[in-house]
Motif scaffolding. Structure first.
Motif, mmCIF file in Angstrom:
data_model
loop_
_atom_site.group_PDB
_atom_site.id
_atom_site.type_symbol
_atom_site.label_atom_id
_atom_site.label_comp_id
_atom_site.label_asym_id
_atom_site.label_seq_id
_atom_site.Cartn_x
_atom_site.Cartn_y
_atom_site.Cartn_z
ATOM 1 N N GLY A 1 0.829 -1.192 0.000
ATOM 2 C CA GLY A 1 0.000 0.000 0.000
ATOM 3 C C GLY A 1 0.867 1.247 0.000
ATOM 4 O O GLY A 1 2.098 1.179 -0.080
ATOM 5 N N PHE A 2 0.234 2.400 0.093
ATOM 6 C CA PHE A 2 0.966 3.660 0.119
ATOM 7 C C PHE A 2 1.727 3.773 1.436
ATOM 8 O O PHE A 2 1.144 3.768 2.513
ATOM 9 N N ARG A 3 3.033 3.814 1.344
ATOM 10 C CA ARG A 3 3.920 3.946 2.511
ATOM 11 C C ARG A 3 3.633 2.906 3.598
ATOM 12 O O ARG A 3 3.659 3.212 4.794
ATOM 13 N N GLY A 4 3.321 1.685 3.177
ATOM 14 C CA GLY A 4 3.143 0.582 4.113
ATOM 15 C C GLY A 4 1.807 0.536 4.813
ATOM 16 O O GLY A 4 1.611 -0.295 5.713
ATOM 17 N N GLU A 5 0.848 1.359 4.397
ATOM 18 C CA GLU A 5 -0.385 1.507 5.157
ATOM 19 C C GLU A 5 -1.274 0.262 5.151
ATOM 20 O O GLU A 5 -2.151 0.124 6.010
#
Length: 414
Positions: A123-127
Protein backbone atom coordinates in the motif's frame (compact mmCIF):
# COMPACT_ATOMS: atom_id res chain seq x y z
CA UNK A 1 -21.34 -18.18 -17.06
CA UNK A 2 -22.19 -17.73 -13.38
CA UNK A 3 -18.76 -18.27 -11.87
CA UNK A 4 -19.81 -17.20 -8.36
CA UNK A 5 -23.23 -18.81 -8.02
CA UNK A 6 -21.86 -21.53 -5.72
CA UNK A 7 -19.45 -19.46 -3.63
CA UNK A 8 -19.43 -20.67 -0.02
CA UNK A 9 -19.48 -18.24 2.87
CA UNK A 10 -19.51 -18.56 6.65
CA UNK A 11 -21.94 -15.73 7.18
CA UNK A 12 -25.34 -14.48 6.24
CA UNK A 13 -25.14 -12.20 3.21
CA UNK A 14 -22.86 -14.19 0.93
CA UNK A 15 -19.28 -13.65 -0.10
CA UNK A 16 -17.43 -10.51 0.95
CA UNK A 17 -14.61 -8.91 -1.02
CA UNK A 18 -12.54 -5.96 0.16
CA UNK A 19 -10.56 -4.01 -2.47
CA UNK A 20 -7.81 -1.53 -1.67
CA UNK A 21 -7.37 1.01 -4.46
CA UNK A 22 -3.94 2.59 -4.65
CA UNK A 23 -5.04 6.04 -5.78
CA UNK A 24 -2.61 8.74 -4.76
CA UNK A 25 -2.81 10.29 -8.23
CA UNK A 26 -5.21 10.16 -11.17
CA UNK A 27 -8.12 7.84 -11.89
CA UNK A 28 -6.46 4.65 -13.13
CA UNK A 29 -6.46 2.58 -9.96
CA UNK A 30 -9.98 3.58 -8.97
CA UNK A 31 -11.43 2.83 -12.41
CA UNK A 32 -9.73 -0.58 -12.52
CA UNK A 33 -10.96 -1.47 -9.03
CA UNK A 34 -14.47 -0.31 -9.91
CA UNK A 35 -14.54 -2.44 -13.08
CA UNK A 36 -13.54 -5.54 -11.09
CA UNK A 37 -16.01 -4.83 -8.28
CA UNK A 38 -18.92 -4.23 -10.64
CA UNK A 39 -18.10 -7.41 -12.57
CA UNK A 40 -18.02 -9.51 -9.40
CA UNK A 41 -21.28 -8.01 -8.15
CA UNK A 42 -22.90 -8.56 -11.53
CA UNK A 43 -22.26 -12.30 -11.31
CA UNK A 44 -23.88 -12.78 -7.92
CA UNK A 45 -26.53 -10.66 -6.23
CA UNK A 46 -25.67 -11.67 -2.64
CA UNK A 47 -21.99 -10.70 -2.87
CA UNK A 48 -20.82 -7.58 -0.97
CA UNK A 49 -17.80 -5.61 -2.15
CA UNK A 50 -16.21 -2.58 -0.52
CA UNK A 51 -13.56 -0.43 -2.21
CA UNK A 52 -11.21 1.49 0.08
CA UNK A 53 -10.08 4.63 -1.73
CA UNK A 54 -8.61 8.05 -1.08
CA UNK A 55 -9.78 9.42 -4.44
CA UNK A 56 -11.52 12.81 -4.13
CA UNK A 57 -13.81 11.97 -7.08
CA UNK A 58 -14.94 8.46 -6.12
CA UNK A 59 -18.40 9.77 -5.29
CA UNK A 60 -18.89 10.87 -8.90
CA UNK A 61 -18.92 7.29 -10.17
CA UNK A 62 -21.76 4.80 -10.22
CA UNK A 63 -21.33 1.39 -8.63
CA UNK A 64 -23.31 -1.78 -9.12
CA UNK A 65 -25.70 -3.24 -6.57
CA UNK A 66 -23.67 -4.86 -3.82
CA UNK A 67 -20.72 -2.46 -4.22
CA UNK A 68 -19.90 0.41 -1.89
CA UNK A 69 -16.81 2.33 -0.86
CA UNK A 70 -14.98 3.68 2.17
CA UNK A 71 -13.35 7.04 1.51
CA UNK A 72 -10.12 7.54 3.43
CA UNK A 73 -8.30 10.91 3.61
CA UNK A 74 -6.62 11.68 0.31
CA UNK A 75 -2.99 12.37 -0.46
CA UNK A 76 -1.67 14.12 -3.54
CA UNK A 77 1.54 13.99 -5.50
CA UNK A 78 3.58 17.19 -5.76
CA UNK A 79 5.52 18.28 -8.87
CA UNK A 80 8.80 17.23 -7.22
CA UNK A 81 7.49 13.68 -6.75
CA UNK A 82 6.83 14.00 -3.02
CA UNK A 83 3.39 13.72 -1.39
CA UNK A 84 1.25 15.70 1.02
CA UNK A 85 -2.18 15.41 2.62
CA UNK A 86 -4.82 16.49 0.09
CA UNK A 87 -7.34 18.32 2.30
CA UNK A 88 -6.45 17.85 5.96
CA UNK A 89 -4.02 20.13 7.76
CA UNK A 90 -1.94 17.16 8.84
CA UNK A 91 1.62 16.09 8.20
CA UNK A 92 2.00 13.29 5.68
CA UNK A 93 2.97 10.87 8.48
CA UNK A 94 -0.20 11.73 10.39
CA UNK A 95 -2.35 11.34 7.29
CA UNK A 96 -0.81 7.96 6.48
CA UNK A 97 -1.29 6.83 10.10
CA UNK A 98 -4.96 7.79 9.93
CA UNK A 99 -5.41 6.01 6.59
CA UNK A 100 -3.69 2.91 7.98
CA UNK A 101 -5.99 2.82 11.02
CA UNK A 102 -9.10 3.21 8.86
CA UNK A 103 -8.01 0.44 6.47
CA UNK A 104 -7.41 -1.94 9.40
CA UNK A 105 -10.74 -0.97 10.98
CA UNK A 106 -12.56 -1.65 7.72
CA UNK A 107 -10.91 -5.08 7.48
CA UNK A 108 -11.84 -5.93 11.08
CA UNK A 109 -15.44 -4.74 10.75
CA UNK A 110 -16.22 -6.07 7.26
CA UNK A 111 -14.42 -9.43 7.69
CA UNK A 112 -13.81 -10.12 3.99
CA UNK A 113 -13.30 -13.56 2.51
CA UNK A 114 -10.93 -12.13 -0.12
CA UNK A 115 -8.80 -8.97 0.04
CA UNK A 116 -7.62 -7.58 -3.32
CA UNK A 117 -4.81 -5.02 -3.13
CA UNK A 118 -4.20 -2.87 -6.19
CA UNK A 119 -0.63 -2.40 -7.48
CA UNK A 120 1.39 -1.85 -4.28
CA UNK A 121 2.01 -4.92 -2.06
CA UNK A 122 2.47 -2.71 1.01
CA UNK A 123 0.00 0.00 0.00
CA UNK A 124 0.97 3.66 0.12
CA UNK A 125 3.92 3.95 2.51
CA UNK A 126 3.14 0.58 4.11
CA UNK A 127 -0.38 1.51 5.16
CA UNK A 128 -1.96 -1.80 4.14
CA UNK A 129 0.48 -4.12 5.97
CA UNK A 130 -1.38 -4.22 9.34
CA UNK A 131 -4.60 -5.18 7.53
CA UNK A 132 -2.77 -7.90 5.59
CA UNK A 133 -1.37 -9.37 8.81
CA UNK A 134 -4.73 -9.27 10.56
CA UNK A 135 -6.59 -10.84 7.65
CA UNK A 136 -4.03 -13.64 7.39
CA UNK A 137 -4.93 -14.64 10.95
CA UNK A 138 -8.58 -14.74 9.91
CA UNK A 139 -8.09 -17.03 6.95
CA UNK A 140 -8.84 -14.31 4.41
CA UNK A 141 -7.31 -14.94 1.00
CA UNK A 142 -5.09 -12.04 -0.09
CA UNK A 143 -4.51 -11.12 -3.72
CA UNK A 144 -2.19 -8.57 -5.31
CA UNK A 145 -3.69 -7.29 -8.56
CA UNK A 146 -1.31 -5.45 -10.89
CA UNK A 147 -1.61 -3.93 -14.33
CA UNK A 148 0.18 -5.38 -17.35
CA UNK A 149 3.15 -3.01 -17.05
CA UNK A 150 4.54 -1.59 -13.80
CA UNK A 151 7.72 0.25 -14.79
CA UNK A 152 11.08 -0.28 -16.42
CA UNK A 153 13.18 -2.78 -14.42
CA UNK A 154 15.89 -0.21 -13.64
CA UNK A 155 13.36 1.77 -11.57
CA UNK A 156 11.01 -0.97 -10.35
CA UNK A 157 13.61 -3.15 -8.64
CA UNK A 158 15.21 -0.48 -6.40
CA UNK A 159 11.80 1.02 -5.64
CA UNK A 160 10.42 -2.32 -4.43
CA UNK A 161 13.59 -3.00 -2.45
CA UNK A 162 13.30 0.36 -0.72
CA UNK A 163 9.66 -0.28 0.22
CA UNK A 164 10.21 -3.90 1.25
CA UNK A 165 7.51 -4.72 -1.29
CA UNK A 166 9.08 -7.94 -2.57
CA UNK A 167 9.34 -9.40 0.94
CA UNK A 168 5.68 -8.56 1.64
CA UNK A 169 4.66 -10.04 -1.72
CA UNK A 170 6.44 -13.30 -0.96
CA UNK A 171 5.18 -13.51 2.62
CA UNK A 172 1.64 -12.13 2.54
CA UNK A 173 -0.11 -12.90 -0.75
CA UNK A 174 -1.83 -16.10 -1.80
CA UNK A 175 -2.11 -15.08 -5.45
CA UNK A 176 -0.91 -12.43 -7.90
CA UNK A 177 -3.22 -11.43 -10.74
CA UNK A 178 -1.61 -9.66 -13.68
CA UNK A 179 -4.33 -7.89 -15.65
CA UNK A 180 -2.65 -8.54 -18.99
CA UNK A 181 -1.06 -11.26 -21.11
CA UNK A 182 2.30 -12.94 -20.66
CA UNK A 183 2.99 -12.56 -24.39
CA UNK A 184 2.59 -8.78 -24.10
CA UNK A 185 4.73 -8.14 -21.01
CA UNK A 186 5.91 -9.84 -17.81
CA UNK A 187 5.90 -6.98 -15.27
CA UNK A 188 7.55 -8.82 -12.37
CA UNK A 189 10.34 -10.64 -14.23
CA UNK A 190 13.08 -8.30 -13.06
CA UNK A 191 12.33 -9.04 -9.40
CA UNK A 192 13.64 -12.63 -9.65
CA UNK A 193 10.82 -14.03 -7.54
CA UNK A 194 11.14 -17.50 -5.99
CA UNK A 195 9.66 -20.30 -8.07
CA UNK A 196 6.93 -20.87 -5.48
CA UNK A 197 5.80 -17.26 -5.86
CA UNK A 198 5.97 -17.44 -9.66
CA UNK A 199 3.45 -20.27 -9.47
CA UNK A 200 1.02 -17.94 -7.72
CA UNK A 201 0.88 -15.62 -10.76
CA UNK A 202 -2.12 -15.70 -13.09
CA UNK A 203 -2.13 -13.66 -16.30
CA UNK A 204 -5.81 -12.86 -16.61
CA UNK A 205 -5.88 -10.96 -19.89
CA UNK A 206 -7.14 -7.38 -20.14
CA UNK A 207 -10.28 -6.24 -18.33
CA UNK A 208 -13.10 -5.83 -20.84
CA UNK A 209 -15.17 -2.67 -20.48
CA UNK A 210 -18.84 -2.17 -21.30
CA UNK A 211 -20.92 0.90 -22.03
CA UNK A 212 -22.76 1.91 -18.81
CA UNK A 213 -26.45 0.93 -18.87
CA UNK A 214 -27.54 4.48 -18.01
CA UNK A 215 -26.84 7.49 -20.25
CA UNK A 216 -24.26 10.13 -19.47
CA UNK A 217 -25.58 13.41 -18.08
CA UNK A 218 -22.86 15.29 -19.95
CA UNK A 219 -24.05 17.27 -22.98
CA UNK A 220 -21.92 16.37 -25.96
CA UNK A 221 -20.89 19.05 -28.51
CA UNK A 222 -22.27 19.05 -32.05
CA UNK A 223 -19.10 17.60 -33.56
CA UNK A 224 -19.95 14.23 -31.94
CA UNK A 225 -22.82 13.86 -34.44
CA UNK A 226 -20.24 13.13 -37.17
CA UNK A 227 -17.10 10.96 -37.21
CA UNK A 228 -14.71 12.49 -34.67
CA UNK A 229 -11.46 11.80 -32.84
CA UNK A 230 -11.73 11.52 -29.06
CA UNK A 231 -8.70 12.92 -27.23
CA UNK A 232 -8.52 11.77 -23.62
CA UNK A 233 -5.83 12.08 -20.95
CA UNK A 234 -7.62 10.14 -18.20
CA UNK A 235 -7.55 12.16 -15.00
CA UNK A 236 -5.79 14.96 -16.85
CA UNK A 237 -3.23 15.81 -14.21
CA UNK A 238 -0.34 15.00 -16.52
CA UNK A 239 -1.95 15.41 -19.95
CA UNK A 240 -1.06 19.02 -20.80
CA UNK A 241 1.61 18.08 -23.35
CA UNK A 242 -0.70 15.79 -25.31
CA UNK A 243 -3.54 18.33 -25.43
CA UNK A 244 -1.17 21.09 -26.53
CA UNK A 245 0.32 18.86 -29.23
CA UNK A 246 -3.10 17.97 -30.67
CA UNK A 247 -4.31 21.58 -30.69
CA UNK A 248 -1.06 22.68 -32.34
CA UNK A 249 -1.55 20.09 -35.10
CA UNK A 250 -5.00 21.45 -35.96
CA UNK A 251 -3.71 25.02 -35.82
CA UNK A 252 -0.89 24.10 -38.19
CA UNK A 253 -2.66 21.84 -40.72
CA UNK A 254 -6.12 22.53 -42.14
CA UNK A 255 -6.03 19.19 -43.95
CA UNK A 256 -6.95 17.10 -40.88
CA UNK A 257 -10.38 15.87 -41.96
CA UNK A 258 -11.95 14.60 -38.72
CA UNK A 259 -12.71 17.05 -35.90
CA UNK A 260 -11.51 16.30 -32.38
CA UNK A 261 -13.24 16.38 -29.01
CA UNK A 262 -10.87 16.87 -26.08
CA UNK A 263 -11.83 15.57 -22.63
CA UNK A 264 -9.70 17.38 -20.06
CA UNK A 265 -10.21 15.18 -16.99
CA UNK A 266 -10.92 16.33 -13.42
CA UNK A 267 -7.31 17.02 -12.42
CA UNK A 268 -6.18 19.27 -15.26
CA UNK A 269 -4.66 22.59 -14.15
CA UNK A 270 -7.37 25.27 -14.30
CA UNK A 271 -5.16 27.97 -15.76
CA UNK A 272 -3.91 25.58 -18.42
CA UNK A 273 -7.46 24.51 -19.26
CA UNK A 274 -8.48 28.16 -19.68
CA UNK A 275 -5.59 28.72 -22.07
CA UNK A 276 -6.50 25.60 -24.06
CA UNK A 277 -10.16 26.65 -24.25
CA UNK A 278 -9.18 30.01 -25.75
CA UNK A 279 -7.34 28.22 -28.56
CA UNK A 280 -10.04 25.58 -29.03
CA UNK A 281 -12.75 28.25 -29.32
CA UNK A 282 -10.92 29.76 -32.30
CA UNK A 283 -10.79 26.49 -34.27
CA UNK A 284 -13.91 25.08 -36.02
CA UNK A 285 -12.72 21.46 -35.83
CA UNK A 286 -12.03 21.45 -32.08
CA UNK A 287 -14.26 21.27 -29.04
CA UNK A 288 -13.84 20.20 -25.42
CA UNK A 289 -15.64 19.04 -22.30
CA UNK A 290 -14.32 19.05 -18.76
CA UNK A 291 -14.98 15.49 -17.60
CA UNK A 292 -17.35 12.57 -18.15
CA UNK A 293 -17.61 9.77 -15.58
CA UNK A 294 -19.25 7.67 -18.29
CA UNK A 295 -16.67 8.31 -20.98
CA UNK A 296 -17.37 4.83 -22.35
CA UNK A 297 -20.33 6.35 -24.22
CA UNK A 298 -17.97 8.73 -26.00
CA UNK A 299 -15.48 5.95 -26.62
CA UNK A 300 -18.16 3.96 -28.40
CA UNK A 301 -19.27 6.95 -30.52
CA UNK A 302 -15.77 8.02 -31.57
CA UNK A 303 -14.26 7.03 -34.90
CA UNK A 304 -10.77 7.00 -33.36
CA UNK A 305 -9.03 7.70 -30.06
CA UNK A 306 -5.90 9.64 -29.14
CA UNK A 307 -4.70 8.90 -25.63
CA UNK A 308 -1.64 8.68 -23.41
CA UNK A 309 -1.92 4.92 -23.09
CA UNK A 310 -2.75 4.38 -19.45
CA UNK A 311 -4.06 0.93 -18.53
CA UNK A 312 -7.77 1.71 -18.41
CA UNK A 313 -7.84 3.65 -21.65
CA UNK A 314 -5.97 0.82 -23.37
CA UNK A 315 -8.60 -1.65 -22.13
CA UNK A 316 -11.32 0.61 -23.54
CA UNK A 317 -9.56 0.93 -26.90
CA UNK A 318 -9.50 -2.87 -27.14
CA UNK A 319 -13.02 -3.36 -25.77
CA UNK A 320 -14.66 -0.87 -28.15
CA UNK A 321 -12.39 -1.92 -31.04
CA UNK A 322 -11.18 1.61 -31.83
CA UNK A 323 -8.39 2.79 -34.07
CA UNK A 324 -6.02 4.49 -31.68
CA UNK A 325 -2.95 6.68 -31.53
CA UNK A 326 -1.09 6.28 -28.24
CA UNK A 327 1.11 9.19 -27.17
CA UNK A 328 2.74 7.80 -24.03
CA UNK A 329 4.02 9.77 -21.10
CA UNK A 330 7.75 9.10 -20.68
CA UNK A 331 8.34 10.96 -17.39
CA UNK A 332 8.61 10.10 -14.54
CA UNK A 333 7.82 6.49 -15.57
CA UNK A 334 8.09 4.54 -18.81
CA UNK A 335 5.02 2.38 -18.05
CA UNK A 336 2.89 3.92 -20.81
CA UNK A 337 5.77 3.84 -23.29
CA UNK A 338 6.42 0.14 -22.66
CA UNK A 339 2.70 -0.62 -23.17
CA UNK A 340 2.57 1.50 -26.34
CA UNK A 341 5.61 -0.23 -27.83
CA UNK A 342 4.00 -3.63 -27.18
CA UNK A 343 0.65 -2.46 -28.63
CA UNK A 344 2.33 -1.26 -31.82
CA UNK A 345 4.41 -4.44 -32.09
CA UNK A 346 1.22 -6.52 -31.94
CA UNK A 347 -0.66 -4.27 -34.36
CA UNK A 348 -3.24 -3.16 -31.78
CA UNK A 349 -2.51 0.58 -32.00
CA UNK A 350 -0.04 3.13 -33.35
CA UNK A 351 2.43 4.99 -31.15
CA UNK A 352 3.72 8.55 -31.39
CA UNK A 353 6.51 9.19 -28.90
CA UNK A 354 8.68 12.16 -28.03
CA UNK A 355 11.66 9.92 -27.27
CA UNK A 356 14.32 10.76 -29.84
CA UNK A 357 12.05 13.02 -31.91
CA UNK A 358 10.63 16.51 -31.36
CA UNK A 359 6.96 17.23 -30.66
CA UNK A 360 6.30 19.10 -33.89
CA UNK A 361 2.78 19.95 -35.12
CA UNK A 362 3.65 18.27 -38.42
CA UNK A 363 4.31 14.89 -36.78
CA UNK A 364 1.02 14.95 -34.89
CA UNK A 365 -0.95 16.15 -37.93
CA UNK A 366 0.35 13.30 -40.07
CA UNK A 367 -0.47 10.78 -37.35
CA UNK A 368 -4.02 12.15 -36.96
CA UNK A 369 -4.62 12.01 -40.71
CA UNK A 370 -3.45 8.38 -40.77
CA UNK A 371 -5.98 7.22 -38.15
CA UNK A 372 -8.83 6.71 -40.63
CA UNK A 373 -6.90 4.05 -42.58
CA UNK A 374 -5.50 2.26 -39.56
CA UNK A 375 -6.54 -1.36 -38.79
CA UNK A 376 -8.86 -1.98 -35.85
CA UNK A 377 -7.58 -4.04 -32.88
CA UNK A 378 -10.02 -6.85 -33.75
CA UNK A 379 -8.10 -7.46 -36.98
CA UNK A 380 -5.35 -9.00 -34.84
CA UNK A 381 -6.28 -12.33 -33.24
CA UNK A 382 -4.72 -12.71 -29.78
CA UNK A 383 -6.23 -15.53 -27.68
CA UNK A 384 -7.48 -14.46 -24.26
CA UNK A 385 -6.82 -10.79 -24.92
CA UNK A 386 -10.01 -9.49 -23.24
CA UNK A 387 -10.89 -12.34 -20.89
CA UNK A 388 -9.54 -10.69 -17.74
CA UNK A 389 -12.84 -10.42 -15.87
CA UNK A 390 -13.69 -14.08 -16.61
CA UNK A 391 -10.33 -15.21 -15.23
CA UNK A 392 -10.80 -13.01 -12.14
CA UNK A 393 -14.17 -14.68 -11.50
CA UNK A 394 -12.64 -18.14 -11.85
CA UNK A 395 -9.73 -17.40 -9.51
CA UNK A 396 -12.05 -15.75 -7.00
CA UNK A 397 -14.25 -18.83 -6.89
CA UNK A 398 -11.21 -21.05 -6.31
CA UNK A 399 -9.99 -18.79 -3.50
CA UNK A 400 -13.39 -18.77 -1.85
CA UNK A 401 -13.52 -22.55 -1.90
CA UNK A 402 -10.09 -22.77 -0.26
CA UNK A 403 -11.10 -20.10 2.26
CA UNK A 404 -14.14 -22.12 3.29
CA UNK A 405 -11.82 -24.87 4.58
CA UNK A 406 -10.38 -22.42 7.11
CA UNK A 407 -12.83 -22.02 10.04
CA UNK A 408 -11.57 -19.07 12.10
CA UNK A 409 -12.90 -18.12 15.50
CA UNK A 410 -14.76 -15.16 13.97
CA UNK A 411 -17.42 -17.60 12.74
CA UNK A 412 -17.76 -19.46 16.03
CA UNK A 413 -19.60 -16.58 17.66
CA UNK A 414 -22.16 -16.56 14.86
Amino acid sequence: MDHLSQLPSGRHGGARVLIYSHDTFGLGHLRRSRAIANAIAGERNDCSIIIISGSPVIGNFEFGSGVDYVRIPGVTKLPDGDYRSLNLNLSLDEAVGLRQDLILQAAQSFRPDVFIVDKEPTGFRGEVVPALEYLESQGCRRVLGIRDVMDEPALLVPEWERKGAKDVLVRSYDEIWVYGLEDVYRPLDALALPAAVERRITYTGYLRREVPPTPSLTRYPKITKQPFILVTTGGGGDGDDLIDWVISAYEHDEGIAMPALIVFGPFVNRDMRRSFMDRIARHPKLDAIAFDTKIEHLMQKAAAIVAMGGYNTFCEILSFDKRALIVPRTRPRLEQHIRAVAAERLGLARMLSDLGAPRTPERMAEALKGLADQPRPSEVVIPGLLEGLDRVQERLKALMESQAAFIPTRHAAE
